[in-house]
Write an enzyme that holds these catalytic residues in place. Structure first.
Site, PDB file in Angstrom:
ATOM      1  N   SER A 227      23.698   8.002 -39.386  1.00 22.71           N
ATOM      2  CA  SER A 227      24.199   6.732 -38.864  1.00 22.71           C
ATOM      3  C   SER A 227      25.657   6.901 -38.480  1.00 22.71           C
ATOM      4  O   SER A 227      26.430   7.509 -39.226  1.00 22.71           O
ATOM      5  CB  SER A 227      24.134   5.639 -39.943  1.00 22.71           C
ATOM      6  OG  SER A 227      22.845   5.547 -40.512  1.00 22.71           O
TER       7      SER A 227
ATOM      8  N   HIS B 224      27.504   9.303 -41.124  1.00 20.31           N
ATOM      9  CA  HIS B 224      26.975   9.460 -42.483  1.00 20.31           C
ATOM     10  C   HIS B 224      25.538   9.973 -42.382  1.00 20.31           C
ATOM     11  O   HIS B 224      24.755   9.454 -41.579  1.00 20.31           O
ATOM     12  CB  HIS B 224      27.023   8.118 -43.216  1.00 20.31           C
ATOM     13  CG  HIS B 224      26.529   8.222 -44.622  1.00 20.31           C
ATOM     14  ND1 HIS B 224      27.269   8.809 -45.624  1.00 20.31           N
ATOM     15  CD2 HIS B 224      25.358   7.852 -45.181  1.00 20.31           C
ATOM     16  CE1 HIS B 224      26.565   8.783 -46.745  1.00 20.31           C
ATOM     17  NE2 HIS B 224      25.408   8.219 -46.505  1.00 20.31           N
TER      18      HIS B 224
ATOM     19  N   ASN C  61      32.648   6.355 -38.517  1.00 16.95           N
ATOM     20  CA  ASN C  61      32.265   7.440 -39.425  1.00 16.95           C
ATOM     21  C   ASN C  61      30.830   7.853 -39.122  1.00 16.95           C
ATOM     22  O   ASN C  61      30.025   7.037 -38.673  1.00 16.95           O
ATOM     23  CB  ASN C  61      32.349   6.948 -40.876  1.00 16.95           C
ATOM     24  CG  ASN C  61      31.949   8.010 -41.885  1.00 16.95           C
ATOM     25  OD1 ASN C  61      32.348   9.171 -41.765  1.00 16.95           O
ATOM     26  ND2 ASN C  61      31.165   7.630 -42.882  1.00 16.95           N
TER      27      ASN C  61
ATOM     28  N   ASP D  11      30.584   3.461 -46.864  1.00 18.15           N
ATOM     29  CA  ASP D  11      29.477   3.530 -45.894  1.00 18.15           C
ATOM     30  C   ASP D  11      28.794   2.178 -45.678  1.00 18.15           C
ATOM     31  O   ASP D  11      27.571   2.103 -45.552  1.00 18.15           O
ATOM     32  CB  ASP D  11      28.429   4.581 -46.338  1.00 18.15           C
ATOM     33  CG  ASP D  11      29.067   5.949 -46.569  1.00 18.15           C
ATOM     34  OD1 ASP D  11      29.963   6.328 -45.789  1.00 18.15           O
ATOM     35  OD2 ASP D  11      28.680   6.638 -47.531  1.00 18.15           O
TER      36      ASP D  11
HETATM   37  C1  GAR Z   1      27.868  16.036 -41.866  1.00 19.13           C
HETATM   38  O1  GAR Z   1      26.520  16.223 -42.178  1.00 19.13           O
HETATM   39  C2  GAR Z   1      28.261  14.580 -42.051  1.00 19.13           C
HETATM   40  O2  GAR Z   1      27.248  13.684 -41.692  1.00 19.13           O
HETATM   41  C3  GAR Z   1      28.530  14.539 -43.524  1.00 19.13           C
HETATM   42  O3  GAR Z   1      29.170  15.749 -43.835  1.00 19.13           O
HETATM   43  C4  GAR Z   1      28.754  16.734 -42.906  1.00 19.13           C
HETATM   44  C5  GAR Z   1      29.989  17.326 -42.275  1.00 19.13           C
HETATM   45  O4  GAR Z   1      29.656  18.424 -41.491  1.00 19.13           O
HETATM   46  N1  GAR Z   1      29.349  13.425 -43.878  1.00 19.13           N
HETATM   47  C6  GAR Z   1      29.296  12.819 -45.045  1.00 19.13           C
HETATM   48  O5  GAR Z   1      28.557  13.162 -45.938  1.00 19.13           O
HETATM   49  C7  GAR Z   1      30.264  11.657 -45.190  1.00 19.13           C
HETATM   50  N2  GAR Z   1      29.943  10.896 -46.352  1.00 19.13           N
HETATM   51  P1  GAR Z   1      30.673  18.964 -40.404  1.00 19.13           P
HETATM   52  O6  GAR Z   1      32.006  19.184 -41.119  1.00 19.13           O
HETATM   53  O7  GAR Z   1      30.079  20.243 -39.925  1.00 19.13           O
HETATM   54  O8  GAR Z   1      30.779  17.924 -39.328  1.00 19.13           O
END
Ligand code: GAR
Length: 200
Positions: A139, A112, A110, A148
């Site tokens: 991360s 995060h 994942n 997480d």
């Molecule tokens: C990203 O910033 C990712 O790190 C975060 O959501 C966004 C997705 O963007 N993930 C989380 O918050 C997971 N808990 P994307 O759809 O453009 O990749």
């Protein structure tokens, strides 16, 4: 080298998914994206994946009306049917059940948007700013039971500037996420191949 078959789970925009798909175009990349799944039928990422020749399927969680495990069994059926070896969660915004986590233990990573173990869960940037942190980051970690909490594979850092908002920080972090995730997945694939993906 046979490439590992990669399934990517998204819920929205899909920019990290695109970064993985583009990295996987390199001849020596260890994973081949074969399937993108979204729990949101209107996720922009679905069309971004299709435009790049990747099969993309929505499995809406709503008709499963609170039966999280049944929704995940449906996801799992698609993943098994495509022979997926490794899962990358890329902005997948649902907490997974222990059943799904254990099924994919050592084969699921994942990304995060915080420097774990700091700020797991939601609203990471707002909490980091509120706490007076001077740096933020992202991360990539193995997924284990708990939100997480799995072993961190790689991190990238950026400074928090005076006056930063959560939205500005998220935007500025995104290019770092896009660089980090393909490299971290490369390392994860090496561990899986060596038979020592995270096991607990
Ligand atoms: C990203 O910033 C990712 O790190 C975060 O959501 C966004 C997705 O963007 N993930 C989380 O918050 C997971 N808990 P994307 O759809 O453009 O990749």
């Amino acid at each position: 080298m046979t490439r590992l078959r990669l399934g990517i789970l998204i819920s929205g925009r899909g920019s990290n998914m695109v970064a993985l798909v583009e990295a996987a175009q390199a001849a020596d990349y260890p994973a081949e994206p074969v399937l993108v799944l979204s729990n949101q039928p209107h996720a922009d990422g679905l069309n971004l994946a299709r435009a790049r020749g990747i099969e993309a399927i929505a499995v809406d969680h709503r008709p499963f009306s609170g039966d999280r495990a049944a929704h995940e069994r449906a996801l799992d059926d698609h993943l098994q049917a495509r022979g997926v070896d490794v899962i990358a969660l890329a902005g997948y915004m649902r907490v997974l059940t222990p059943w799904f986590v254990r099924r994919w233990q050592g084969r699921m990573v994942n990304i995060h948007p915080s420097l774990l173990p700091k700020y797991p869960g939601l609203n990471t940037h707002a909490r980091a700013i509120e706490a007076g942190e001077t740096e933020a980051g992202c991360s990539v970690h193995w997924v284990s039971d708990g939100v997480d909490t799995g072993e961190v594979i790689a991190q990238a850092r950026i400074p928090i500037r005076p006056g930063d908002t959560a939205a500005a920080l998220a935007q500025r972090l995104l290019p770092a996420e896009h660089r980090l995730y393909p490299e971290a997945l490369r390392r994860a694939c090496a561990r899986i191949r060596a038979g020592n993906g995270q096991t607990d």
